[in-house]
Write a protein that holds these residues in place. Structure first.
Motif, PDB file in Angstrom:
ATOM      1  N   UNK A  93       0.910  -1.151   0.052  1.00 16.66           N
ATOM      2  CA  UNK A  93       0.022   0.179   0.261  1.00 16.66           C
ATOM      3  C   UNK A  93       0.895   1.178  -0.088  1.00 16.66           C
ATOM      4  N   UNK A  94       2.133   1.037   0.727  1.00 18.32           N
ATOM      5  CA  UNK A  94       2.858   2.301   0.735  1.00 18.32           C
ATOM      6  C   UNK A  94       3.762   2.456  -0.591  1.00 18.32           C
ATOM      7  N   UNK A  95       3.945   1.540  -1.393  1.00 16.22           N
ATOM      8  CA  UNK A  95       4.449   1.563  -2.422  1.00 16.22           C
ATOM      9  C   UNK A  95       3.563   2.170  -3.553  1.00 16.22           C
ATOM     10  N   UNK A  96       2.506   1.520  -3.580  1.00  9.69           N
ATOM     11  CA  UNK A  96       1.451   1.672  -4.587  1.00  9.69           C
ATOM     12  C   UNK A  96      -0.076   2.134  -3.864  1.00  9.69           C
ATOM     13  N   UNK A  97      -0.174   3.484  -3.301  1.00  9.86           N
ATOM     14  CA  UNK A  97      -1.334   3.832  -2.802  1.00  9.86           C
ATOM     15  C   UNK A  97      -2.612   3.586  -3.453  1.00  9.86           C
ATOM     16  N   UNK A  98      -3.474   2.971  -2.759  1.00 11.61           N
ATOM     17  CA  UNK A  98      -4.807   2.962  -3.386  1.00 11.61           C
ATOM     18  C   UNK A  98      -4.860   2.041  -4.346  1.00 11.61           C
ATOM     19  N   UNK A  99      -3.848   1.150  -4.542  1.00 11.01           N
ATOM     20  CA  UNK A  99      -3.819  -0.172  -5.466  1.00 11.01           C
ATOM     21  C   UNK A  99      -4.793  -1.207  -5.145  1.00 11.01           C
ATOM     22  N   UNK A 100      -4.968  -1.388  -4.182  1.00 12.73           N
ATOM     23  CA  UNK A 100      -5.784  -2.686  -3.430  1.00 12.73           C
ATOM     24  C   UNK A 100      -7.145  -2.368  -3.711  1.00 12.73           C
ATOM     25  N   UNK A 101      -7.630  -0.874  -3.823  1.00  9.02           N
ATOM     26  CA  UNK A 101      -9.149  -0.630  -3.629  1.00  9.02           C
ATOM     27  C   UNK A 101      -9.396   0.013  -5.068  1.00  9.02           C
ATOM     28  N   UNK A 102      -8.725  -0.052  -5.797  1.00  9.30           N
ATOM     29  CA  UNK A 102      -8.790   0.695  -7.270  1.00  9.30           C
ATOM     30  C   UNK A 102     -10.124   0.161  -8.092  1.00  9.30           C
ATOM     31  N   UNK A 103     -10.780   1.016  -8.339  1.00 11.35           N
ATOM     32  CA  UNK A 103     -11.987   0.461  -9.106  1.00 11.35           C
ATOM     33  C   UNK A 103     -11.725  -0.138 -10.413  1.00 11.35           C
ATOM     34  N   UNK A 104     -10.727   0.313 -11.205  1.00  7.19           N
ATOM     35  CA  UNK A 104     -10.528  -0.272 -12.475  1.00  7.19           C
ATOM     36  C   UNK A 104      -9.138  -1.168 -12.180  1.00  7.19           C
ATOM     37  N   UNK A 105      -9.612  -2.477 -11.872  1.00  4.88           N
ATOM     38  CA  UNK A 105      -8.793  -3.427 -11.521  1.00  4.88           C
ATOM     39  C   UNK A 105      -7.801  -3.825 -12.695  1.00  4.88           C
ATOM     40  N   UNK A 106      -6.764  -3.800 -12.582  1.00  2.00           N
ATOM     41  CA  UNK A 106      -5.670  -4.661 -13.485  1.00  2.00           C
ATOM     42  C   UNK A 106      -5.416  -5.914 -13.226  1.00  2.00           C
ATOM     43  N   UNK A 107      -5.433  -6.171 -12.017  1.00  2.50           N
ATOM     44  CA  UNK A 107      -5.024  -7.591 -11.760  1.00  2.50           C
ATOM     45  C   UNK A 107      -3.453  -7.786 -11.503  1.00  2.50           C
ATOM     46  N   UNK A 108      -2.737  -6.746 -12.083  1.00  6.27           N
ATOM     47  CA  UNK A 108      -1.272  -7.197 -12.004  1.00  6.27           C
ATOM     48  C   UNK A 108      -0.567  -7.401 -10.665  1.00  6.27           C
TER      49      UNK A 108
END
Length: 530
Positions: A93-108
């Motif tokens: 989460x610190x490295x990529x803030x908001x990635x876990x709750x992103x509405x446009x999930x890339x799955x990467x």
């Protein structure tokens, strides 16, 4: 319905196929196994996140710590593993803030579900297991080096690459090179740890170690982490407390900077699988610094202390401050034996030798080469690796006993406890048994083999050298991959072949590298020596 486990990463796995049900042979519960899978999946997600985002100063350590914690017999503490999972998720989460709750999930960067490996086609599962188990073992070595302040960016970078590849839908042709690359990078990692240990503690020197335990308070230290031992020796000096090594800590007696402590006395007990019996009545605490922790019995639970990534429910854990006061207080409270106690090794010997690292052995290379050329030394056997409880491991004791008197036994890791108190005599002043150290000191054996091959102007496979290896956990896996990377052939491996080798992968290794299971000492010696 209670979750069922699947684990086949160690040699003692149930039925030589995999531990399922509520618990594994090692004592790991199904929930613990599930959490370790969850931790691995989270590490894969973190590694994939770092492919497109810069890591922090803590990411490398967390990757190593997480992989190390999943090695067999390291951590049985569910709460500790859950805390690690939380730390991995927080790091992502610190490295990529908001990635876990992103509405446009890339799955990467999603966490990986390990069932996609365990339920994969068997050859794919086998190759991915070799990569995963290899980097778990290698992470332990990188962790020990890191503690001493030694890091290698190429080694650390490979952990991210390998973890990310585990999530890829790759075939055998793509995965095989990564398996071999794991062995190549592990060679670099073992060199790093060798440099860390020798530059910190000095070059190992041949040393005789006693099994006698003197009267008075004492502490037993087990595992692989030499720095933890150094810290404990510092904190116990002048307190009237003796310190004894156990298991893979035995080679510590060969390092000058550790030998200088007069209260580092000797070695207690034999190999790790005997600890539940040997620790039952010991009037002293035991400090676990790395893996080889077995489920703790009530008879000595009040005397067990853990540190670093080792964990067991209910045991006192020494944290990052490395304040060993609780261990010291327990030693003083218990008081040790009232008189000197004479213990022996597995074969009744009262002492053993250690400290024949590559510096010591190559220091007498001229004598060794002359011995080979004169015919005094006919063959070298590297008989080493992990020990374990499965029936059949007496093979290694009998092999060493039956090896002709014109042969030399190189050994390392805890498998040597099967025979390291035997007196095999000497050849031209050189001991017939040379203990090269811990499992990571396979690097020393490799250095010696390459130097001898250079001296004789031949390839390693043309040397009068045979490798008779025993395996148990994941550090043995990465060492085996290193030997294969170097092109070393005709390794005999036992007491069983790994359950994670599919038929197809096993056939490939047999065809390309001549790997074979051990049979009987008599038959294998006859085949090798003719």
């Amino acid at each position: 319905m209670e979750k069922q486990m699947f684990c086949y990463q160690c040699e003692q796995t149930a039925g030589c196929s995999g531990c399922t049900g509520k618990a594994g042979v090692c004592g790991k519960k199904a929930r613990t196994a599930g959490l370790q899978d969850e931790l691995t999946g989270a590490l894969i997600g973190l590694a994939r996140t770092c492919a497109s985002n810069p890591k922090t100063e803590n990411t490398d350590r967390l990757i190593l710590e997480g992989l190390f914690a999943t090695v067999t017999n390291v951590n049985f503490d569910d709460e500790a593993i859950e805390r690690l999972i939380d730390k991995v998720r927080a790091e992502k989460e610190q490295i990529a803030p908001g990635c876990a709750v992103c509405e446009v999930k890339c799955g990467n960067t999603d966490e990986y579900d390990m069932k996609w490996i365990w339920e994969a086609q068997e050859d794919i599962r086998s190759l991915k297991s070799l990569i995963l188990f290899g980097i778990r073992g290698m992470a332990a070595y990188a962790y020990h080096a890191m503690v001493l302040g030694y890091v290698d960016e190429e080694v650390n970078t490979f952990f991210y690459k390998a973890l990310s590849i585990l999530a890829e839908d790759w075939g055998m042709e793509e995965l095989l090179p990564v398996v071999m690359e794991t062995g190549a990078v592990n060679l670099k990692c073992m060199e790093l740890l060798d440099r860390a240990n020798t530059e910190t503690f000095g070059n190992p020197e041949p040393s005789e170690v006693s099994w006698k335990v003197e009267k008075g308070p004492f502490i037993v230290v087990t595992g692989h982490d030499l720095y933890d031992l150094k810290l404990l020796l510092e904190q116990t000096k002048d307190l009237g407390i003796q310190v004894y090594t156990h298991g893979e800590m035995l080679p510590a007696h060969a390092y000058p900077m550790l030998r200088k402590y007069p209260h580092l006395k000797g070695n207690f007990g034999t190999a790790w699988q005997n600890q539940q019996k040997e620790f039952a009545d010991i009037p002293a605490p035991v400090l676990y610094t790395t893996n080889c922790l077995m489920p703790v019995k009530d008879s000595y639970a009040d005397r067990v202390f853990t540190t670093e990534v080792v964990g067991y429910p209910g045991m006192v854990h020494i944290g990052e401050d490395k304040d060993f006061t609780p261990v010291i207080q327990k030693a003083l409270e218990l008081g040790g034996y009232e008189k000197d106690m004479e213990f022996t090794g597995s074969n009744g010997g009262s002492t053993t030798m250690t400290g024949f690292g590559h510096q010591a052995v190559l220091g007498v290379a001229g004598q060794i080469i002359a011995g080979v050329k004169s015919g005094a030394i006919r063959h070298f056997f590297l008989v080493g690796g992990c020990d374990g409880a499965r029936p059949g491991r007496s093979y290694y004791t009998e092999f060493v006993k039956q090896a002709p008197k014109d042969t030399v036994i190189l050994t390392l890791a805890c498998g040597k406890y099967r025979f390291n108190d035997l007196d095999l005599g000497t050849i031209g002043g050189i001991p017939r048994m040379l203990d090269m150290g811990q499992c990571n000191d396979a690097y020393s054996a490799i250095k010696v083999a390459l130097a001898l091959a250079d001296a004789f102007g031949c390839g390693v496979n043309e040397l009068p050298l045979s490798m008779i290896l025993s395996w148990y956990e994941q550090k043995a896996v990465c060492i085996l991959l290193t030997l294969l990377h170097l092109g070393i052939k005709n390794i005999r491996l036992g007491p069983t072949l790994p359950a994670f080798l599919s038929k197809g992968v096993a056939e490939y290794l047999i065809k390309e590298y001549g790997i074979a299971p051990v049979t009987t000492p008599e038959e294998d010696l006859k085949t090798i020596l003719g």
